[in-house]
Scaffold this motif. Sequence first.
Motif, PDB file in Angstrom:
ATOM      1  N   ARG A  28      44.055  50.673  45.940  1.00  0.00           N
ATOM      2  CA  ARG A  28      43.588  50.358  44.577  1.00  0.00           C
ATOM      3  C   ARG A  28      44.509  50.954  43.532  1.00  0.00           C
ATOM      4  NH1 ARG A  28      37.527  49.212  43.514  1.00  0.00           N
ATOM      5  NH2 ARG A  28      38.459  49.093  41.472  1.00  0.00           N
ATOM      6  N   LYS A  29      45.107  52.079  43.841  1.00  0.00           N
ATOM      7  CA  LYS A  29      46.001  52.707  42.877  1.00  0.00           C
ATOM      8  C   LYS A  29      47.322  51.950  42.782  1.00  0.00           C
ATOM      9  CE  LYS A  29      44.175  57.356  43.369  1.00  0.00           C
ATOM     10  NZ  LYS A  29      43.247  57.312  44.464  1.00  0.00           N
ATOM     11  N   LEU A  30      47.803  51.465  43.908  1.00  0.00           N
ATOM     12  CA  LEU A  30      49.080  50.765  43.915  1.00  0.00           C
ATOM     13  C   LEU A  30      48.934  49.314  43.480  1.00  0.00           C
ATOM     14  CD1 LEU A  30      50.616  52.209  47.184  1.00  0.00           C
ATOM     15  CD2 LEU A  30      51.129  52.858  44.837  1.00  0.00           C
ATOM     16  N   ASP A  31      47.786  48.730  43.760  1.00  0.00           N
ATOM     17  CA  ASP A  31      47.520  47.364  43.357  1.00  0.00           C
ATOM     18  C   ASP A  31      46.952  47.388  41.940  1.00  0.00           C
ATOM     19  OD1 ASP A  31      47.515  44.681  43.764  1.00  0.00           O
ATOM     20  OD2 ASP A  31      45.624  44.617  44.863  1.00  0.00           O
ATOM     21  N   ASP A  32      46.981  46.270  41.279  1.00  0.00           N
ATOM     22  CA  ASP A  32      46.419  46.202  39.940  1.00  0.00           C
ATOM     23  C   ASP A  32      44.900  46.233  40.036  1.00  0.00           C
ATOM     24  OD1 ASP A  32      46.180  45.927  37.228  1.00  0.00           O
ATOM     25  OD2 ASP A  32      46.417  43.751  37.246  1.00  0.00           O
ATOM     26  N   GLN A  33      44.274  47.271  39.499  1.00  0.00           N
ATOM     27  CA  GLN A  33      42.833  47.421  39.628  1.00  0.00           C
ATOM     28  C   GLN A  33      42.070  46.336  38.877  1.00  0.00           C
ATOM     29  OE1 GLN A  33      41.831  51.385  38.419  1.00  0.00           O
ATOM     30  NE2 GLN A  33      42.144  52.193  40.466  1.00  0.00           N
ATOM     31  N   ALA A  34      42.547  45.959  37.726  1.00  0.00           N
ATOM     32  CA  ALA A  34      41.834  44.935  36.955  1.00  0.00           C
ATOM     33  C   ALA A  34      41.827  43.608  37.706  1.00  0.00           C
ATOM     34  CB  ALA A  34      42.483  44.762  35.589  1.00  0.00           C
ATOM     35  N   GLU A  35      42.943  43.274  38.302  1.00  0.00           N
ATOM     36  CA  GLU A  35      43.017  42.026  39.059  1.00  0.00           C
ATOM     37  C   GLU A  35      42.112  42.079  40.281  1.00  0.00           C
ATOM     38  OE1 GLU A  35      46.361  39.772  41.724  1.00  0.00           O
ATOM     39  OE2 GLU A  35      47.026  40.793  39.911  1.00  0.00           O
ATOM     40  N   GLN A  36      42.061  43.191  40.930  1.00  0.00           N
ATOM     41  CA  GLN A  36      41.217  43.321  42.111  1.00  0.00           C
ATOM     42  C   GLN A  36      39.733  43.259  41.736  1.00  0.00           C
ATOM     43  OE1 GLN A  36      42.078  46.804  44.360  1.00  0.00           O
ATOM     44  NE2 GLN A  36      40.861  46.160  46.093  1.00  0.00           N
ATOM     45  N   ILE A  37      39.360  43.877  40.631  1.00  0.00           N
ATOM     46  CA  ILE A  37      37.970  43.826  40.187  1.00  0.00           C
ATOM     47  C   ILE A  37      37.587  42.406  39.802  1.00  0.00           C
ATOM     48  CG2 ILE A  37      36.418  44.557  38.328  1.00  0.00           C
ATOM     49  CD1 ILE A  37      37.818  47.294  38.460  1.00  0.00           C
ATOM     50  N   GLU A  38      38.509  41.683  39.161  1.00  0.00           N
ATOM     51  CA  GLU A  38      38.227  40.303  38.789  1.00  0.00           C
ATOM     52  C   GLU A  38      38.003  39.440  40.019  1.00  0.00           C
ATOM     53  OE1 GLU A  38      41.478  39.049  36.403  1.00  0.00           O
ATOM     54  OE2 GLU A  38      40.852  40.212  34.660  1.00  0.00           O
ATOM     55  N   ARG A  39      38.759  39.684  41.064  1.00  0.00           N
ATOM     56  CA  ARG A  39      38.611  38.880  42.275  1.00  0.00           C
ATOM     57  C   ARG A  39      37.308  39.167  43.006  1.00  0.00           C
ATOM     58  NH1 ARG A  39      43.403  40.212  45.693  1.00  0.00           N
ATOM     59  NH2 ARG A  39      44.014  41.610  44.059  1.00  0.00           N
ATOM     60  N   THR A  40      36.878  40.414  43.026  1.00  0.00           N
ATOM     61  CA  THR A  40      35.710  40.756  43.849  1.00  0.00           C
ATOM     62  C   THR A  40      34.416  40.784  43.058  1.00  0.00           C
ATOM     63  OG1 THR A  40      36.153  43.103  43.486  1.00  0.00           O
ATOM     64  CG2 THR A  40      37.092  42.094  45.464  1.00  0.00           C
ATOM     65  N   GLU A  41      34.385  41.481  41.940  1.00  0.00           N
ATOM     66  CA  GLU A  41      33.108  41.706  41.266  1.00  0.00           C
ATOM     67  C   GLU A  41      32.712  40.538  40.364  1.00  0.00           C
ATOM     68  OE1 GLU A  41      33.022  45.491  39.407  1.00  0.00           O
ATOM     69  OE2 GLU A  41      33.582  46.523  41.246  1.00  0.00           O
ATOM     70  N   LEU A  42      33.655  39.790  39.829  1.00  0.00           N
ATOM     71  CA  LEU A  42      33.284  38.687  38.976  1.00  0.00           C
ATOM     72  C   LEU A  42      32.750  37.500  39.778  1.00  0.00           C
ATOM     73  CD1 LEU A  42      36.006  38.726  36.192  1.00  0.00           C
ATOM     74  CD2 LEU A  42      33.661  39.516  36.086  1.00  0.00           C
ATOM     75  N   ARG A  43      33.093  37.422  41.039  1.00  0.00           N
ATOM     76  CA  ARG A  43      32.521  36.380  41.872  1.00  0.00           C
ATOM     77  C   ARG A  43      31.044  36.623  42.105  1.00  0.00           C
ATOM     78  NH1 ARG A  43      37.202  35.709  46.419  1.00  0.00           N
ATOM     79  NH2 ARG A  43      38.739  34.778  45.033  1.00  0.00           N
ATOM     80  N   LYS A  44      30.655  37.888  42.144  1.00  0.00           N
ATOM     81  CA  LYS A  44      29.247  38.205  42.332  1.00  0.00           C
ATOM     82  C   LYS A  44      28.424  37.771  41.121  1.00  0.00           C
ATOM     83  CE  LYS A  44      30.298  42.281  45.059  1.00  0.00           C
ATOM     84  NZ  LYS A  44      30.239  43.756  45.090  1.00  0.00           N
ATOM     85  N   VAL A  45      29.006  37.874  39.935  1.00  0.00           N
ATOM     86  CA  VAL A  45      28.293  37.520  38.713  1.00  0.00           C
ATOM     87  C   VAL A  45      28.172  36.007  38.566  1.00  0.00           C
ATOM     88  CG1 VAL A  45      28.365  37.684  36.198  1.00  0.00           C
ATOM     89  CG2 VAL A  45      29.042  39.633  37.587  1.00  0.00           C
TER      90      VAL A  45
END
Length: 111
Positions: free
Chosen positions: A93-110
């Motif tokens: 998560r630190k090396l990858d873009d956190q915002a992009e990762q959150i958009e991929r995982t948590e926004l799908r739940k919403v």
Amino acid sequence: MPFFALFLFLSFGVMALTMLGERGYRRAREARPILATGWGVALAWLADVNMWSGWGIPNLRYDWVGTTLTGLALGGTALLVYALFGFFFGMSRKLDDQAEQIERTELRKVA
């Protein structure tokens, strides 16, 4: 050297027991040091492990003090190992873009 390996594996066990204790109770994360210390002392007493006699330091007057201090050291080492594992497992998560990762995982739940 074999006693150090035993100590390290016992601290892994304390870490695992602490993590299992956290799963059942939400506020246990705030009490992680207390849980780890309690499990460490309990495991040291159950296994009758004395770190100082294992390393050849005979200057403790009572054996129960050595066993209790070993349990405290087990709890502290378990907390240290837990923090190190959390650091290395969080590197993606630190090396990858956190915002992009959150958009991929948590926004799908919403959605």
